[in-house]
Write an enzyme that holds these catalytic residues in place. Structure first.
Site, PDB file in Angstrom:
ATOM      1  N   LYS A 196       0.816  -1.223   0.000  1.00  0.00           N
ATOM      2  CA  LYS A 196       0.000   0.000   0.000  1.00  0.00           C
ATOM      3  C   LYS A 196       0.848   1.272   0.000  1.00  0.00           C
ATOM      4  O   LYS A 196       2.066   1.228   0.198  1.00  0.00           O
ATOM      5  CB  LYS A 196      -0.951  -0.001   1.195  1.00  0.00           C
TER       6      LYS A 196
HETATM    7  C1  LIG Z   1      -5.144  -4.475   0.620  1.00  0.00           C
HETATM    8  C2  LIG Z   1      -6.609  -4.376   0.581  1.00  0.00           C
HETATM    9  C3  LIG Z   1      -7.420  -4.827   1.628  1.00  0.00           C
HETATM   10  C4  LIG Z   1      -6.884  -5.588   2.811  1.00  0.00           C
HETATM   11  O1  LIG Z   1      -5.890  -4.928   3.481  1.00  0.00           O
HETATM   12  P1  LIG Z   1      -4.930  -5.732   4.483  1.00  0.00           P
HETATM   13  O2  LIG Z   1      -4.343  -4.666   5.335  1.00  0.00           O
HETATM   14  O3  LIG Z   1      -3.912  -6.432   3.635  1.00  0.00           O
HETATM   15  O4  LIG Z   1      -5.765  -6.702   5.247  1.00  0.00           O
HETATM   16  C5  LIG Z   1      -8.769  -4.619   1.542  1.00  0.00           C
HETATM   17  N1  LIG Z   1      -9.318  -4.025   0.481  1.00  0.00           N
HETATM   18  C6  LIG Z   1      -8.585  -3.594  -0.557  1.00  0.00           C
HETATM   19  C7  LIG Z   1      -9.268  -2.917  -1.692  1.00  0.00           C
HETATM   20  C8  LIG Z   1      -7.205  -3.771  -0.554  1.00  0.00           C
HETATM   21  O5  LIG Z   1      -6.485  -3.344  -1.601  1.00  0.00           O
END
Ligand SMILES: *Cc1c(COP(=O)(O)O)cnc(C)c1O
Length: 386
Positions: A196
């Site tokens: 992210k």
């Molecule tokens: C990465 C992501 C998640 C989950 O996030 P985590 O922190 O890895 O659990 C949920 N929704 C979207 C759209 C994502 O890109």
């Protein structure tokens, strides 16, 4: 040297920027400070609380709670809003699987609906068509860093008494009609997972406007305790969903450079000239005022095999991502009770849309031509072969 698929020289031979970006002095200093303090847990130090407060502030709402990851954050947000067994939650078909699994975790039924065929975000029309007597909430996903067109969606939610949980896992710093995402619904969730736009390897934060929702979300993340209540008092059922202060120490200084990083990605996208290639940038939803450019989604209109395209682009030194299969085609989800509406737009996207990842967008904008030149070469090679 690696060769391109035509046996020639790849368009790009030097590496793309790495992700995460190099540690800053501020990160090094704060992480060391937390490590040396011995106050590593969120219940010991203050860094998680500071981060939660800062994210809430930047989202335009008063409350925030850090959490182990966004999957659990979405679960805790649903739980805090009273969504559970017997309820349905509408999610888009073109998103990461966690948008739906968080609903299953809450004991509710994910109802998978189609996205807008143009911008590939959750469509208010598809949401309205899927509402039943059991629908309790809707989960707009701010895909790729661009916000869902929230006004029509919020209107539908208000008309039907639905809660709105924003999945902002990809949208740190994005804004809709001048308002930051995360604070546009009843709760918003950001992720700090390794891929992210801000990361501590893992982690997340939930933001919300309502004090009672904040208390319930906090309780879900803290073993059912009451905020300010006794350590061994557990008036609710809850879990330990906490992040650590070591993670928060990586993330707090990142906030100071987030805007600069978004601007850098924006500049790369602005410099990308696709000319008359049969490729287009997937448009932003109506109302986008700040796209945080977590990913750049490209729609390839040429009749080219997907596997060939991805392999050939990688061989040219420009690796692209294939993107999501529609959630409704995942047997694990439907097998666990998820319901899927017909999703032709998500299916089309899974065949024709590819992504340029954020680390590539962090490169010098002058290198945007590597992407277009590689696409031109790969697509020309393909039509010659036909
Ligand atoms: C990465 C992501 C998640 C989950 O996030 P985590 O922190 O890895 O659990 C949920 N929704 C979207 C759209 C994502 O890109």
């Amino acid at each position: 040297m690696k060769l391109a698929v035509d046996g020639g020289t790849p368009v790009r031979t030097d590496p793309w920027p790495s992700w995460p970006p190099p540690l800053s002095d501020a990160q090094r200093k704060l992480v060391t400070e937390v490590l040396e303090s011995g106050l590593w847990g969120a219940t010991q130090g203050t860094r998680c609380a500071e981060l939660a407060e800062e994210f809430a502030r930047r989202s335009g709402v008063p409350y925030g709670v850090t959490v182990a990851n966004a999957t659990l954050g979405l679960f805790a947000a649903l739980r805090g809003l009273g969504v559970g067994p017997g309820d349905e939650v509408i999610v888009p078909a073109y998103t990461f699987v966690a948008s739906a699994t968080s609903v299953l975790l809450a004991g509710a039924v994910p109802v998978i609906v189609d996205v807008d065929p143009g911008d590939l975000h959750l469509s208010a029309r598809a949401v309205e068509a899927a509402i039943t007597g059991r629908t309790a909430a809707v989960m707009p996903v701010h895909l790729a860093g661009s916000p869902v067109d929230m006004d029509p969606l919020t209107a539908v939610a208000a008309r039907h008494g639905l809660k709105v949980v924003e999945d902002a896992a990809q949208a740190h710093g994005a804004a809709y009609r001048g308002r930051p995402v995360g604070g546009l619904g009843d709760a918003g969730v950001f992720s700090f997972q390794a891929s992210k736009a801000m990361t501590a390897g893992e982690g997340g934060v939930i933001v919300c406007a309502d004090q009672a929702v904040h208390g319930a979300v906090w309780s879900a993340c803290n073993l059912g305790r009451r905020l300010g209540g006794a350590w061994y008092g557990h008036p609710e059922v809850g879990w330990n969903l906490r992040m650590t202060d070591i993670q928060a120490a990586l993330l707090l200084p990142w906030l100071d450079r987030l805007e600069k990083e978004i601007a850098r990605r924006e500049a790369f996208v602005a410099a990308l000239d696709l000319g008359d290639l049969p490729v287009s940038v997937v448009p932003q939803p109506t109302g986008t005022t700040r796209d945080s450019r977590h990913l750049l989604m490209l729609r390839v209109e040429a009749p080219v095999e997907r596997e060939f395209l991805l392999t050939a682009m990688a061989a040219e030194g420009v690796p692209l991502e294939g993107g999501y299969p529609p959630l409704g085609t995942m047997a694990a989800l439907t097998g666990a009770g998820a319901r899927a509406e017909p999703c032709p737009a998500a299916e089309e996207a899974s065949r024709s849309v590819v992504w340029v990842r954020q680390q590539m967008l962090m490169d010098d904008p002058a290198r945007a031509s590597d992407v277009s030149r590689a696409l031109a070469k790969v697509l020309a090679g393909r039509s010659a072969a036909r």
